[in-house]
Design a protein around this motif. Sequence first.
Motif, PDB file in Angstrom:
ATOM      1  N   ALA A 104       0.874  -1.178   0.000  1.00  0.00           N
ATOM      2  CA  ALA A 104       0.000   0.000   0.000  1.00  0.00           C
ATOM      3  C   ALA A 104       0.908   1.223   0.000  1.00  0.00           C
ATOM      4  CB  ALA A 104      -0.866  -0.006   1.259  1.00  0.00           C
ATOM      5  N   GLN A 136      -5.706   1.574  13.640  1.00  0.00           N
ATOM      6  CA  GLN A 136      -5.191   0.456  12.846  1.00  0.00           C
ATOM      7  C   GLN A 136      -4.661  -0.630  13.772  1.00  0.00           C
ATOM      8  OE1 GLN A 136      -5.405  -1.314  10.356  1.00  0.00           O
ATOM      9  NE2 GLN A 136      -4.007  -0.657   8.758  1.00  0.00           N
ATOM     10  N   HIS A 169      -4.024   5.043  -3.325  1.00  0.00           N
ATOM     11  CA  HIS A 169      -5.192   5.859  -2.977  1.00  0.00           C
ATOM     12  C   HIS A 169      -4.976   7.121  -3.813  1.00  0.00           C
ATOM     13  CE1 HIS A 169      -7.128   3.756   0.340  1.00  0.00           C
ATOM     14  NE2 HIS A 169      -5.961   3.562   0.938  1.00  0.00           N
ATOM     15  N   LYS A 176     -12.635   2.225  -2.358  1.00  0.00           N
ATOM     16  CA  LYS A 176     -13.719   1.878  -1.418  1.00  0.00           C
ATOM     17  C   LYS A 176     -15.038   2.544  -1.829  1.00  0.00           C
ATOM     18  CE  LYS A 176     -10.808   0.734   2.535  1.00  0.00           C
ATOM     19  NZ  LYS A 176      -9.455   1.211   2.195  1.00  0.00           N
ATOM     20  N   GLY A 236       1.643  -1.436   4.249  1.00  0.00           N
ATOM     21  CA  GLY A 236       1.823  -0.020   3.912  1.00  0.00           C
ATOM     22  C   GLY A 236       3.046   0.551   4.596  1.00  0.00           C
ATOM     23  N   ARG A 237       2.799   1.203   5.751  1.00  0.00           N
ATOM     24  CA  ARG A 237       3.876   1.916   6.441  1.00  0.00           C
ATOM     25  C   ARG A 237       5.064   1.031   6.814  1.00  0.00           C
ATOM     26  NH1 ARG A 237      -0.430   4.712  10.313  1.00  0.00           N
ATOM     27  NH2 ARG A 237      -1.631   2.969   9.454  1.00  0.00           N
ATOM     28  N   LYS A 244      -0.846  -1.059  -4.320  1.00  0.00           N
ATOM     29  CA  LYS A 244      -2.137  -0.455  -3.982  1.00  0.00           C
ATOM     30  C   LYS A 244      -1.986   1.057  -3.856  1.00  0.00           C
ATOM     31  CE  LYS A 244      -4.212  -0.784   0.180  1.00  0.00           C
ATOM     32  NZ  LYS A 244      -4.731   0.574   0.393  1.00  0.00           N
ATOM     33  N   MET A 262     -12.693  -5.480   8.201  1.00  0.00           N
ATOM     34  CA  MET A 262     -11.659  -4.448   8.192  1.00  0.00           C
ATOM     35  C   MET A 262     -10.704  -4.621   9.369  1.00  0.00           C
ATOM     36  SD  MET A 262     -13.351  -1.034   6.587  1.00  0.00           S
ATOM     37  CE  MET A 262     -11.722  -0.356   6.283  1.00  0.00           C
ATOM     38  N   SER A 263      -9.525  -4.015   9.214  1.00  0.00           N
ATOM     39  CA  SER A 263      -8.486  -4.214  10.221  1.00  0.00           C
ATOM     40  C   SER A 263      -8.595  -3.255  11.388  1.00  0.00           C
ATOM     41  CB  SER A 263      -7.119  -4.044   9.560  1.00  0.00           C
ATOM     42  OG  SER A 263      -7.002  -2.733   9.028  1.00  0.00           O
ATOM     43  N   ASP A 274      -7.540   1.581  -4.245  1.00  0.00           N
ATOM     44  CA  ASP A 274      -8.329   1.275  -3.042  1.00  0.00           C
ATOM     45  C   ASP A 274      -9.372   2.368  -2.810  1.00  0.00           C
ATOM     46  OD1 ASP A 274      -9.135   0.176  -0.657  1.00  0.00           O
ATOM     47  OD2 ASP A 274      -7.291   0.642   0.440  1.00  0.00           O
ATOM     48  N   ASP A 326       0.874   4.672   0.313  1.00  0.00           N
ATOM     49  CA  ASP A 326       0.043   5.811   0.692  1.00  0.00           C
ATOM     50  C   ASP A 326       0.882   7.079   0.779  1.00  0.00           C
ATOM     51  OD1 ASP A 326      -2.099   4.090   0.735  1.00  0.00           O
ATOM     52  OD2 ASP A 326      -2.000   3.728   2.888  1.00  0.00           O
ATOM     53  N   PRO A 341      -5.097  -6.557   4.844  1.00  0.00           N
ATOM     54  CA  PRO A 341      -4.301  -5.409   5.305  1.00  0.00           C
ATOM     55  C   PRO A 341      -4.178  -5.443   6.825  1.00  0.00           C
ATOM     56  CG  PRO A 341      -6.540  -4.725   4.853  1.00  0.00           C
ATOM     57  CD  PRO A 341      -6.510  -6.219   4.672  1.00  0.00           C
ATOM     58  N   TYR A 357      -2.392  -4.337  13.784  1.00  0.00           N
ATOM     59  CA  TYR A 357      -1.482  -5.125  12.944  1.00  0.00           C
ATOM     60  C   TYR A 357      -1.314  -6.565  13.391  1.00  0.00           C
ATOM     61  CZ  TYR A 357       0.072  -0.748  10.780  1.00  0.00           C
ATOM     62  OH  TYR A 357       0.129   0.433  10.099  1.00  0.00           O
TER      63      TYR A 357
HETATM   64  O1  S5P Z   1      -9.519  -3.064   6.566  1.00  0.00           O
HETATM   65  C1  S5P Z   1      -8.720  -2.426   5.926  1.00  0.00           C
HETATM   66  C2  S5P Z   1      -8.836  -2.289   4.540  1.00  0.00           C
HETATM   67  C3  S5P Z   1      -7.852  -1.613   3.846  1.00  0.00           C
HETATM   68  S1  S5P Z   1      -7.941  -1.644   2.147  1.00  0.00           S
HETATM   69  N1  S5P Z   1      -7.645  -1.853   6.528  1.00  0.00           N
HETATM   70  C4  S5P Z   1      -6.692  -1.171   5.852  1.00  0.00           C
HETATM   71  O2  S5P Z   1      -5.729  -0.709   6.485  1.00  0.00           O
HETATM   72  N2  S5P Z   1      -6.805  -1.005   4.496  1.00  0.00           N
HETATM   73  C5  S5P Z   1      -5.799  -0.227   3.719  1.00  0.00           C
HETATM   74  O3  S5P Z   1      -4.541  -0.898   3.838  1.00  0.00           O
HETATM   75  C6  S5P Z   1      -5.559   1.185   4.226  1.00  0.00           C
HETATM   76  O4  S5P Z   1      -6.363   2.090   3.532  1.00  0.00           O
HETATM   77  C7  S5P Z   1      -4.092   1.403   3.928  1.00  0.00           C
HETATM   78  O5  S5P Z   1      -3.933   1.885   2.620  1.00  0.00           O
HETATM   79  C8  S5P Z   1      -3.471   0.033   4.013  1.00  0.00           C
HETATM   80  C9  S5P Z   1      -2.795  -0.276   5.331  1.00  0.00           C
HETATM   81  O6  S5P Z   1      -1.699   0.580   5.532  1.00  0.00           O
HETATM   82  P1  S5P Z   1      -0.688   0.448   6.761  1.00  0.00           P
HETATM   83  O7  S5P Z   1       0.226   1.601   6.619  1.00  0.00           O
HETATM   84  O8  S5P Z   1      -1.487   0.513   8.014  1.00  0.00           O
HETATM   85  O9  S5P Z   1       0.000  -0.888   6.590  1.00  0.00           O
END
Ligand code: S5P
Length: 477
Positions: free
Chosen positions: A255, A429, A281, A312, A449-450, A279, A369-370, A310, A257, A416, A431
Amino acid sequence: MTTSILSKEEIKELVLKLNEIGAVKLGEFKLKSGIISPIYIDLRVTVSSPVLLASIASMMYKTVYAQSKPELVCGVPYTALPIATGMSIAHNIPMVVRRKEAKAYGTKQLIEGIFKEGDNVLVVEDLVTSGASVLETVRDLNSVGLTVTDVVVLLDRQQGAKQELEKRGLKLHSVFTMEELINTLVEAGKLTGPTLELVKNFLEANKNVVVPLPSSAPVRAPFVSFQERAKLATNPTANKLFQLMASKKTNLAVAVDLTVKQEILDLAEKIGSEICVLKTHVDIVQDYDQQFIKDLQAIAAKHNFLIFEDRKFADIGNTVKYQFENGVYEISKWADMVTIHGVAGPAIIDGFRESIKTTGAGLLLLAQMSSKGSMCVGEYTNQMVEMGKSNQDAVMGFICQERLSAMSDNFVLMTPGVQFNSAGDSMGQQYNTPEYVIKEKNTDVIIVGRGIYKSSNPKEEAIKYRTASWSAYESKQ
Ligand code: S5P
């Protein structure tokens, strides 16, 4: 039915005690199914009666001991945990504990305790209806190499669990069934007069009501390789992605971003060789233009990865059609896949149909969703899976946190919320590690992503994530 080897007297004594402490209530209770039940069972209250709890544990053990001698016991969280603990202490059988939390990260184990691969675990549960909770625990035990052949419960409600468990090679032992429980109460004079009539009706109705396993019940699906799944794919992009992952040997999606187009392109160039999907945005890119997309597509072609916008989408069919095809971004012209929510109902898919018929692009449904407190759970998740299954031409897969039984092998499952060294961020978020997601939650692709784009050496980090998630995939064979 494998029922108790205990004497009638022993069972009677237990039932009456359960009645006495309020674990078995008599009266008129409306069950979830709408049936009026003369009986209500809540075994959670047994923790307040330690002597009774110990004797429940011992009776359950006696019920199953003749048939199997487990190396380990494991209670289905939470009600059965004290029962399993009682059994473990009284009979000196080591216990393992399954974590019920949706999230496990870092060093947190899914199954706590000391065990070795192949150890046999006796699964302990208070009561079974459909068997879904038992299967969840069995799935997690199996995922760490433990075997389960026997399940012991205090009460079998006789509503399908025995058959469902049998189908999966699991033998159900119960101290008593619903029928035996009621008969015991009648014989003890606890059920008399008009309530007796209710009991008869209840037993009759109960017999015919099999509570089906929810479509969200997890299963340990047999391993099917990405090559094989490419053949099963019903959407052209799903087919392409399965083939790409198999030949490039990567199930890592990144991702990106970032908000400046050159930064995105530079990163794509750096990590392109490691990934199957990039991916975006696009609505966060401050200097977005069509040239950016052309450049990104060139890098995608050079390194052989697909582009996932992405977006959505969540509106009615007519609006999403405009959002997909028009505006500044003209997403339909370049995205190999896009995400959609199901809040507007299945007709949202019609907004994409015409366009993707020509391009073969794929839709990814957000089934889970995460982020913390996500509302994509339960019945909503089930409905999303159903929506995917009814639109297999357009839907290539799901964004989800785990493989659910109804998610068939033609779908790609992308997850994700993946990072090696963090439990989450300050904005909800959450993980998990690549291994946990691919191996234990049994999905196909990690989205990072990050964890990669914020790293001081994204290429090196991408290799680490790629290696971890690919070896987790290979270990499932
Ligand atoms: O449930 C979700 C769905 C998506 S698509 N949780 C998410 O985090 N995402 C996407 O995945 C979110 O928009 C971001 O682009 C990526 C996760 O990024 P990270 O930096 O937290 O790994």
